[in-house]
Write a protein that holds these residues in place. Sequence first.
Motif, PDB file in Angstrom:
ATOM      1  N   LEU A  42       0.917  -1.203   0.039  1.00  0.00           N
ATOM      2  CA  LEU A  42       0.007   0.038   0.052  1.00  0.00           C
ATOM      3  C   LEU A  42       0.641   1.429   0.090  1.00  0.00           C
ATOM      4  N   THR A  43       0.697   2.048  -1.180  1.00  0.00           N
ATOM      5  CA  THR A  43       1.653   3.143  -1.351  1.00  0.00           C
ATOM      6  C   THR A  43       0.821   4.513  -1.000  1.00  0.00           C
ATOM      7  N   ASP A  44      -0.621   4.108  -1.657  1.00  0.00           N
ATOM      8  CA  ASP A  44      -1.565   5.425  -1.630  1.00  0.00           C
ATOM      9  C   ASP A  44      -2.677   5.126  -0.818  1.00  0.00           C
ATOM     10  N   VAL A  45      -2.960   5.621   0.211  1.00  0.00           N
ATOM     11  CA  VAL A  45      -4.133   5.206   0.977  1.00  0.00           C
ATOM     12  C   VAL A  45      -5.497   5.865   0.436  1.00  0.00           C
ATOM     13  N   ASP A  46      -5.231   6.956  -0.492  1.00  0.00           N
ATOM     14  CA  ASP A  46      -6.447   7.574  -1.099  1.00  0.00           C
ATOM     15  C   ASP A  46      -6.854   7.179  -2.492  1.00  0.00           C
ATOM     16  N   ALA A  47      -6.112   6.130  -2.985  1.00  0.00           N
ATOM     17  CA  ALA A  47      -6.282   5.500  -4.301  1.00  0.00           C
ATOM     18  C   ALA A  47      -7.698   4.569  -4.317  1.00  0.00           C
ATOM     19  N   ASN A  48      -8.340   4.638  -5.582  1.00  0.00           N
ATOM     20  CA  ASN A  48      -9.290   3.715  -5.618  1.00  0.00           C
ATOM     21  C   ASN A  48      -8.813   2.088  -5.796  1.00  0.00           C
ATOM     22  N   TRP A  49      -9.740   1.251  -5.204  1.00  0.00           N
ATOM     23  CA  TRP A  49      -9.434  -0.146  -5.378  1.00  0.00           C
ATOM     24  C   TRP A  49      -9.365  -0.526  -6.913  1.00  0.00           C
ATOM     25  N   PRO A  50      -8.293  -1.207  -7.410  1.00  0.00           N
ATOM     26  CA  PRO A  50      -8.540  -1.545  -9.051  1.00  0.00           C
ATOM     27  C   PRO A  50      -9.046  -2.400  -9.460  1.00  0.00           C
ATOM     28  N   PHE A  51      -9.348  -3.424  -8.057  1.00  0.00           N
ATOM     29  CA  PHE A  51     -10.184  -4.816  -8.488  1.00  0.00           C
ATOM     30  C   PHE A  51     -11.700  -4.698  -8.291  1.00  0.00           C
ATOM     31  N   SER A  52     -12.268  -5.767  -8.141  1.00  0.00           N
ATOM     32  CA  SER A  52     -13.807  -6.037  -7.737  1.00  0.00           C
ATOM     33  C   SER A  52     -13.734  -5.791  -6.360  1.00  0.00           C
ATOM     34  N   SER A  53     -15.097  -5.482  -5.634  1.00  0.00           N
ATOM     35  CA  SER A  53     -15.307  -4.917  -4.519  1.00  0.00           C
ATOM     36  C   SER A  53     -16.931  -5.365  -4.159  1.00  0.00           C
ATOM     37  N   GLU A  54     -17.319  -5.559  -3.039  1.00  0.00           N
ATOM     38  CA  GLU A  54     -18.513  -5.911  -2.792  1.00  0.00           C
ATOM     39  C   GLU A  54     -18.839  -5.023  -1.471  1.00  0.00           C
ATOM     40  N   THR A  55     -20.081  -4.220  -1.469  1.00  0.00           N
ATOM     41  CA  THR A  55     -20.344  -3.434  -0.311  1.00  0.00           C
ATOM     42  C   THR A  55     -21.322  -4.283   0.571  1.00  0.00           C
ATOM     43  N   THR A  56     -20.798  -4.537   1.620  1.00  0.00           N
ATOM     44  CA  THR A  56     -21.554  -5.371   2.696  1.00  0.00           C
ATOM     45  C   THR A  56     -22.535  -4.960   3.504  1.00  0.00           C
ATOM     46  N   ASP A  57     -22.353  -3.623   3.930  1.00  0.00           N
ATOM     47  CA  ASP A  57     -23.210  -2.700   4.937  1.00  0.00           C
ATOM     48  C   ASP A  57     -23.316  -1.417   4.731  1.00  0.00           C
ATOM     49  N   THR A  58     -24.825  -0.961   4.507  1.00  0.00           N
ATOM     50  CA  THR A  58     -24.824   0.433   4.452  1.00  0.00           C
ATOM     51  C   THR A  58     -25.877   1.104   5.487  1.00  0.00           C
ATOM     52  N   ARG A  59     -25.814   0.339   6.660  1.00  0.00           N
ATOM     53  CA  ARG A  59     -26.727   0.902   7.719  1.00  0.00           C
ATOM     54  C   ARG A  59     -26.101   2.233   8.294  1.00  0.00           C
ATOM     55  N   PRO A  60     -27.025   3.386   8.601  1.00  0.00           N
ATOM     56  CA  PRO A  60     -26.715   4.492   9.146  1.00  0.00           C
ATOM     57  C   PRO A  60     -26.083   4.094  10.556  1.00  0.00           C
ATOM     58  N   ARG A  61     -25.217   4.693  11.081  1.00  0.00           N
ATOM     59  CA  ARG A  61     -24.774   4.755  12.575  1.00  0.00           C
ATOM     60  C   ARG A  61     -24.645   6.130  13.268  1.00  0.00           C
ATOM     61  N   ALA A  62     -24.910   6.027  14.306  1.00  0.00           N
ATOM     62  CA  ALA A  62     -24.590   7.169  15.293  1.00  0.00           C
ATOM     63  C   ALA A  62     -23.102   7.295  15.622  1.00  0.00           C
ATOM     64  N   ALA A  63     -22.807   8.501  15.516  1.00  0.00           N
ATOM     65  CA  ALA A  63     -21.366   8.869  15.806  1.00  0.00           C
ATOM     66  C   ALA A  63     -20.789   8.619  16.965  1.00  0.00           C
ATOM     67  N   THR A  64     -19.724   7.661  17.211  1.00  0.00           N
ATOM     68  CA  THR A  64     -19.049   7.476  18.423  1.00  0.00           C
ATOM     69  C   THR A  64     -18.440   8.618  18.897  1.00  0.00           C
ATOM     70  N   GLU A  65     -17.814   8.617  19.949  1.00  0.00           N
ATOM     71  CA  GLU A  65     -17.121  10.016  20.290  1.00  0.00           C
ATOM     72  C   GLU A  65     -15.827   9.985  19.313  1.00  0.00           C
ATOM     73  N   GLU A  66     -15.059   9.126  19.009  1.00  0.00           N
ATOM     74  CA  GLU A  66     -14.009   8.818  18.170  1.00  0.00           C
ATOM     75  C   GLU A  66     -14.432   9.614  16.830  1.00  0.00           C
ATOM     76  N   LEU A  67     -15.478   9.010  16.304  1.00  0.00           N
ATOM     77  CA  LEU A  67     -15.905   9.480  14.752  1.00  0.00           C
ATOM     78  C   LEU A  67     -16.444  11.013  14.846  1.00  0.00           C
ATOM     79  N   ALA A  68     -16.934  11.240  15.848  1.00  0.00           N
ATOM     80  CA  ALA A  68     -17.428  12.640  16.087  1.00  0.00           C
ATOM     81  C   ALA A  68     -16.230  13.512  16.162  1.00  0.00           C
TER      82      ALA A  68
END
Length: 204
Positions: free
Chosen positions: A77-103
Amino acid sequence: MPVARYRRIADDIRARIAHGDWAIGQALPSRRELAAAYGVNEQTMRLAYQLLRRQGVLEGEERKQVSVAHPAAVRTLTDVDANWPFSSETTDTRPRAATEELAERLGVPARAQLQHETVECLDPGGRSAMLVSTWWRGRRRAHSSFAAELETIELTEGQAHALGLLVDSLAYRVVRTRFDAHGAPTETADLILPMDRWRIRLGC
C-alpha cells in the motif's frame, strides 16, 4: 522438549500438501474424519487446523470446511487515497450514530447520525484483501486532501469472518480522513489490511 501432538499433525498435513495429497483450493476432510485417521480427539485436530490457518497453509472459517490456501498475494500500500483497482462488494450500508471517536474525526456532535458503508475489496482471485468502512454526514462530497494514521489492531469477530482469518489475527488499521478545500472533514474511513497480505510503504 517434546513437540505438541497437534504441531506434529500440522507438520504432517503440510508435508502431505507439498507431496500433492491435496491440491490448492481442495477441501480437506472434516476435523472428525482426520481426528479418527490420526487417532486423536477433535480438539487436537482443531488446534492443528488453527495453526495451519494462521500460517496461511489452510483457509476457511472456524467450524467450517477448510481447504488448501492459495498463495497469499502480498501487496504494498503506497497510496491510502487511491481507488481499489479490482472488484469489491458493499456488505453494509446501515446508518450509524457517531461514536466519540468518529465525532472527533468528522467534527460533528457525538451521536449525530452518519451515513456509512463497509466495502470488502477482493483480489483478482476473488479472495478478500481489505475491508474499508467509511462514515460521512449528509451527502457525500468531493475532497481536496486527506490525512492518514497507521496502527496495528487485532481483528474483531466480524472483521475476521469477512477476511477468512482467525479472531485476534493482527492487521493494519489505516485511519483516513478526507477534507474539502477549506480543511473541513468530508468523510473518514478505517482501512483494515491483514498483516500477512500487505506491506505499507510510506511516501515522502
